[in-house]
Design a protein around this motif. Structure first.
Motif, PDB file in Angstrom:
ATOM      1  N   UNK C   1       0.975  -1.127   0.003  1.00 17.42           N
ATOM      2  CA  UNK C   1      -0.011  -0.132   0.126  1.00 17.42           C
ATOM      3  C   UNK C   1       0.902   1.323   0.027  1.00 17.42           C
ATOM      4  N   UNK C   2       0.679   2.162  -1.118  1.00 17.72           N
ATOM      5  CA  UNK C   2       1.716   3.431  -1.034  1.00 17.72           C
ATOM      6  C   UNK C   2       1.173   4.260   0.114  1.00 17.72           C
ATOM      7  N   UNK C   3       2.240   4.935   0.569  1.00 20.20           N
ATOM      8  CA  UNK C   3       1.888   6.050   1.392  1.00 20.20           C
ATOM      9  C   UNK C   3       1.361   7.393   0.652  1.00 20.20           C
ATOM     10  N   UNK C   4       0.485   7.848   1.155  1.00 13.97           N
ATOM     11  CA  UNK C   4      -0.207   9.388   0.796  1.00 13.97           C
ATOM     12  C   UNK C   4       0.532  10.366   1.537  1.00 13.97           C
ATOM     13  N   UNK C  73     -10.280  16.953   0.796  1.00 18.32           N
ATOM     14  CA  UNK C  73     -10.111  15.418   0.418  1.00 18.32           C
ATOM     15  C   UNK C  73      -9.041  14.900   0.492  1.00 18.32           C
ATOM     16  N   UNK C  74      -8.031  15.404   0.137  1.00 22.89           N
ATOM     17  CA  UNK C  74      -6.678  15.084   0.007  1.00 22.89           C
ATOM     18  C   UNK C  74      -5.855  14.850   1.357  1.00 22.89           C
ATOM     19  N   UNK C  76      -7.479  14.543   4.247  1.00 25.51           N
ATOM     20  CA  UNK C  76      -7.986  13.536   4.890  1.00 25.51           C
ATOM     21  C   UNK C  76      -7.551  12.099   4.624  1.00 25.51           C
ATOM     22  N   UNK C  77      -7.282  12.063   3.197  1.00 27.60           N
ATOM     23  CA  UNK C  77      -6.683  10.665   2.693  1.00 27.60           C
ATOM     24  C   UNK C  77      -5.140  10.544   3.130  1.00 27.60           C
ATOM     25  N   UNK C  79      -1.567   9.987   4.990  1.00 30.60           N
ATOM     26  CA  UNK C  79      -0.946   9.551   6.080  1.00 30.60           C
ATOM     27  C   UNK C  79       0.126  10.381   6.554  1.00 30.60           C
ATOM     28  N   UNK C 107       0.235  12.737  11.106  1.00 28.92           N
ATOM     29  CA  UNK C 107       1.816  13.106  11.564  1.00 28.92           C
ATOM     30  C   UNK C 107       2.333  14.147  10.557  1.00 28.92           C
ATOM     31  N   UNK C 144      11.381   6.205   7.405  1.00 31.94           N
ATOM     32  CA  UNK C 144       9.934   5.978   7.897  1.00 31.94           C
ATOM     33  C   UNK C 144       9.459   4.822   6.981  1.00 31.94           C
ATOM     34  N   UNK C 145       9.634   4.885   5.875  1.00 30.97           N
ATOM     35  CA  UNK C 145       8.928   3.905   4.981  1.00 30.97           C
ATOM     36  C   UNK C 145       9.859   2.573   4.908  1.00 30.97           C
TER      37      UNK C 145
END
Lengths: 149, 149, 149, 149, 149, 149, 149, 149
Positions: C1-4, C73-74, C76-77, C79, C107, C144-145
């Motif tokens: 799952x990619x990070x947003x 919208x973005x 809230x999506x 990470x 974060x 972090x990833x």
């Protein structure tokens, strides 16, 4: 702790007084709240306080913003929300309040004549009680607060 | 139940007093809260209480942490949040408070001169009212609490 | 799952490209989002789509509403939210976004030169990292990833 | 990730098709959802699936419950909610959906002719954009998703 | 949809590998996540990326902030949180993660030797299972995901 | 409205009394709450009230459940949470409370000697202030409640 | 995006198969989830994985904890929750799941014979549909997902 | 601040009185709430207030809606929820209340004879204490409120 009951919707009949009078006679520990019911003040509050607008759209927009400071604060404080749909007007703000109440998980009571049953079916489905007369709202509060029929 | 109104932002003019005085004269049942407005105390509180720092960054960091104990507690308690942007300084903490208030669903009122309109358009868009003078904030509270223009 | 990762704030330098380029070179599975960075389009979108306004205030209001459909919208999506404060302009919308991110529990990383440290102390206190250069943001994401310094 | 856009309200004109067609032509990555727009099926679904009722009130009640399984699920999934008020009917369910969307913090777009401006002022105030034509909704989505005017 | 399982706590033994190996052998559709387990990188990440600090407290503070970007993101994404308490060290961060998981309503599994039972009683009380060996965690996942003992 | 301050953690020294005494002398309007600090009662409450257990694990489990009725109720009511880590014991329940407080968005203050700084870095990073002595907690409350250094 | 439908309750008849078979025949994009329906495994999972218990109470307690890891995860993921009450047994866990679903705002469907109507009135009141046969659940899903009666 | 304790479940024995009497004797600052315990009034309230129904299902539906106005309001206000399962009846509403309390994060206490242990294992697992006699509930409240065994 008194119950906070928000009375939303129609502002052209005396239904709020009938609910409040009945509650007082029944000795219920309720604080009723609701929108500003002075129609003219409600329409003018935005431009009267924050400055005139030429276009009616922005006059309404300003007024609706000011009124929302009140209505959202009181709606969120409410234990129970009663929404009245009268025989006239479109009353979209009443249905909007009902939608907010439902999404916030507030117990919802609707109050309207049978003629609106079909048009209000989605709103009534989200309600825990559908009343026809203000006196029934008093009876509901009397029962849910004190357990007496 | 009194309304809790949090007054955020500019600390170098007397706008809070003007709002509070007006509310008192209007007989409103309001409790005003806000950040510590003693600029020096606000800057020094971290190192004064928790110990000195050599680097200004950590002095600020400590102080901002201590102030946040107050501001977040009071912001979350607030029924209404008023954010004032003055004519000077960058006042990013005011915009930050406005963002928190918006995300928490608090009714937001901004208070600033027209010269900042373009720069504050995102903040104003999230507000339910944009006022120019503290007296307009009093008029707003008077109306939303009591229904009187 | 990619990070947003939402990149908020300054739109007049190439910091977003530097972050995105660095992430690509590091092979990170990230989707970067952010506000519309075409300044003119961002200012005009409200009136261009929804109709002209005479008063600049309402032009800005309409535009800010349209832009908020995207940014909320973005945000809230996301990470992770990175907020950049450049050397110029007041950038209240950046601080506003930071406040929303903080209240939503996202974060938060800030990115700004030291000269703004004191003015941004409340925003920095709510952040989990304060970076000076876009390349540090890349290094943060890489660590972090993937756990690699 | 495609955007989920819920199209609430009026079911007697082709506005949903116009929005969907426009979005397809613009190449937008959108999934449109909405209520069941077959009026008869929507009215009959409760009794058709769960058994007949003599009283119209309970027929409506059953149907509204079944429809709510769909509408609440899709409304909660939505990134953006568009609510259309047509020229006829009371459309309280549209206003109810708008209230739910507002309380859930969903970006809200209203779509209606000017003649309803005053009656819809509370709903419009909670919206981030007020459109008059379906093509404006397409233009909004095109802009907020891709940044292009 | 794979299950996200966050493995928190002790980083000095091979328990994560034993859980992951067992899950692979059992053919479970799980994505395991967790903190950075390279102790040195975890301690140094703050100063390595964001700049040196003289005082150990601020070095730790910076590092903990950077690590929290990872751990909070992954903890919030998790379907299940497993927290391991080893035989050594104080492992307060493991108990802290368990507290966050509990407050977020995440199903919590603890993994520790009996000698810690009394000291961990509050944490264990908030857990849905207390395991002694990594293989029991595999058996738990195998059962809860597939229904097989 | 008095502030509710929850005092979590170590129960073997007089730090709670020192905080409470200091607050009283400073005239602060605070209500301090916390866990049951009678160690024996806290260990025995489960079996004493709900019936004996042979295995220590279930004795602890019962006791921790009973204590959690108190601690969760008071923690959720708290405006501010102070967590004390003493010089002895593992005190995992203190770190667990800190994690819950952080996830609930409560302003968090930690209180511990420097020797624990490295081991508590994740907990301290989530705190808004790190104090060394109970008197600093009093000073913090005095400042955040009254604005006085 | 497929719909997640959680099938809670009775495990001694083939109702889940009838729902799943019907959905497959109708070509619905649904993922059905539910508790472990192997009664023996469900009863024994706690002690089988985590170690034996002498007292039946703790055997049940362990097993219920393990099963809750599954049921809470899947219940929270669900778009729709269907709860079946059969003709036998007390089935308190079914009613408990219904209460959780209601509090989480999940659309709830109950499935039970008329003989239980009075005893289940509170649960049915919280549901959006009350079905008698599994095939009605299929018809509901077919309608709410595809709009077809 | 008094504790609000909601007493859910069985209405045919005097357990509520035994809890309330015990709490009074112990001098506890508790406000007990609960459903309407007049069985007949509880069954009839819907039709008595809102109008007669021919079908028992809708009579029950109306009554359950009215009772839910009370029970949900009081359940949400509660600090602690006690649910009693008696020796008779199916008492699904008690289990439903327990599920709601669990999902709302309320500390839950169950009260039932051992004969129901296996059937109630999921409910008991979500509880923080399982009592057998009303006097144990009093002892629990006495301890959690005052710290005294």
């Amino acid at each position: 702790m008194p119950w906070q009951v928000y009375l939303s919707g129609e502002i052209h009949t005396d239904w709020r007084e009938r609910v409040a009078d009945g509650a007082r006679e029944a000795g219920l520990d309720v604080e009723f709240t609701g929108p500003v019911t002075d129609h003219e003040a409600s329409d003018d509050c935005g431009v009267a306080i924050l400055g005139a607008e030429e276009r009616p759209f922005w006059k309404d927009h300003k007024g609706a913003g000011v009124n929302a400071i009140r209505t959202r604060t009181l709606l969120e404080r409410a234990d129970v929300v009663v929404v009245r749909f009268g025989e006239q007007y479109r009353q979209w703000n009443a249905a909007f309040d009902a939608g907010m109440a439902a999404a916030l998980g507030k117990p919802l009571v609707t109050l309207h004549p049978e003629q609106h049953d079909h048009a209000l079916k989605e709103v009534d489905r989200a309600a825990l009680a559908v009343a026809r007369e203000p006196e029934q709202v008093v009876a509901l509060l009397r029962y849910v607060m004190g357990g007496k029929l």
